[in-house]
Design an enzyme around this catalytic site. Structure first.
Site, PDB file in Angstrom:
ATOM      1  N   THR A   1       0.853  -1.190   0.000  1.00  0.00           N
ATOM      2  CA  THR A   1       0.000   0.000   0.000  1.00  0.00           C
ATOM      3  C   THR A   1       0.892   1.245   0.000  1.00  0.00           C
ATOM      4  O   THR A   1       2.109   1.154   0.121  1.00  0.00           O
ATOM      5  CB  THR A   1      -0.919   0.006   1.236  1.00  0.00           C
ATOM      6  OG1 THR A   1      -0.120  -0.157   2.408  1.00  0.00           O
ATOM      7  CG2 THR A   1      -1.940  -1.111   1.166  1.00  0.00           C
ATOM      8  N   TYR A   2       0.245   2.409  -0.088  1.00  0.00           N
ATOM      9  CA  TYR A   2       0.974   3.674  -0.192  1.00  0.00           C
ATOM     10  C   TYR A   2       1.933   3.852   0.977  1.00  0.00           C
ATOM     11  O   TYR A   2       1.565   3.604   2.123  1.00  0.00           O
ATOM     12  CB  TYR A   2      -0.027   4.838  -0.237  1.00  0.00           C
ATOM     13  CG  TYR A   2       0.588   6.165  -0.603  1.00  0.00           C
ATOM     14  CD1 TYR A   2       1.294   6.313  -1.796  1.00  0.00           C
ATOM     15  CD2 TYR A   2       0.462   7.264   0.234  1.00  0.00           C
ATOM     16  CE1 TYR A   2       1.858   7.527  -2.144  1.00  0.00           C
ATOM     17  CE2 TYR A   2       1.017   8.491  -0.107  1.00  0.00           C
ATOM     18  CZ  TYR A   2       1.715   8.617  -1.291  1.00  0.00           C
ATOM     19  OH  TYR A   2       2.280   9.821  -1.637  1.00  0.00           O
TER      20      TYR A   2
END
Length: 303
Positions: A205-206
């Site tokens: 994820t980010y």
């Protein structure tokens, strides 16, 4: 873009323009975001405008000044300048610190007819508890040691108890950088470059986040992976949630985690060694944060 493409000239018209948000580059995440488009949030637009203005007021003025006075290539911005001030203030606190002398006394002991040595720490003198700073000079310490010469040591009490330790929360940007430096010897810049590649290839994820939240779907998958690879004894009946320590933590993003926890680190075919090592670190921390607490037997003896 809404303004450049003439999609709306007023705030009310712009609010009809839809925007999608996703924090991992995976098919499921993008499909999900398409199901829930939102309007452009003008508060966020205004916040971004304010940041740009601050950059022009601070960065555009200070950076050329640094080039003239110190050397070319330096930059000072709305974040860097404040950070430097915090570091300077902390350094001044360190320099102003008044040191205080203290002594601790320990004894290396062993059972009769047993070569195994264990270390005991002095906690009382004449039934009075000894605090960390209570023995303040070498003379005082030597006086106590002299009184202990030739003493007979007897175990008066043994305390046994079971201690549990909860796993650390999932990674934020700062904790990932710290752990990668400690365990993998990576610099903060190197960590973020590798994390960026893992994010762009849809593996994590980010990676710019200060949130410790994990999506419900990922929590469910974590439970499945733990049961499959470690057994039911290590899985939790209910997910464990962590609280953000920072008051101003941005809740928009999740913690840094693998997008697909069933993809084990050993199974990364195209990743280079650096990517594989960082992915393994993130995978292990995400799995660990949803595992049963560690159990320890703690034994202490009073002598």
């Amino acid at each position: 873009l809404a303004e450049a493409l003439s999609l709306g000239n007023t705030k009310s018209q712009i609010s009809n323009v839809k925007r999608i948000v996703f924090h991992e580059i995976t098919k499921s995440a993008i499909h999900e975001s398409l199901k829930h488009p939102r309007s452009i949030d003008m508060n966020l637009v205004d916040a971004q405008q304010a940041r740009r203005i601050l950059d022009r007021l601070v960065g555009y003025e200070l950076s050329p000044f640094l080039w003239k006075k110190i050397r070319m290539g330096l930059s000072a911005g709305r974040v860097q300048s404040v950070t430097v001030r915090l570091v300077v203030e902390r350094e001044r606190e360190i320099q102003a610190f008044k040191s205080q002398e203290y002594w601790s006394i320990e004894a290396d002991l062993s059972k009769k007819n047993n070569a195994h040595i264990f270390r005991a720490r002095l906690i009382k003198v004449n039934d009075k508890a000894v605090g960390k700073l209570d023995i303040s000079s070498e003379l005082e310490a030597k006086k106590i040691v002299k009184n202990l010469e030739g003493a007979t040591y007897t175990v008066s009490e043994i305390t046994k108890k079971e201690v549990t330790r909860t796993p650390a929360p999932p990674f934020t940007t700062s904790t990932l950088q710290q752990e990668a430096a400690r365990k993998l010897g990576m610099s903060a810049k190197q960590t973020m470059m590798i994390a960026q590649r893992l994010y762009e290839t849809g593996l994590i994820t980010y990676m710019r986040t200060d949130s410790v939240n994990i999506a419900g779907s990922a929590l469910a998958q974590t439970h499945e992976v733990i049961e499959k690879h470690f057994g039911k004894d290590y899985a939790l009946d209910k997910p464990r949630f962590y609280a953000n320590k920072s008051k101003g933590a941005q809740e928009a993003h999740e913690a840094i985690r693998p997008t697909n926890l069933s993809q084990l680190p050993d199974e990364l075919k195209r990743a280079d060694p650096g990517q594989r090592r960082l992915y393994e670190l993130i995978w292990k921390r995400t799995i660990a944060c949803q595992m049963a607490p560690a159990l320890f037997n703690s034994i202490s003896a009073t002598i």
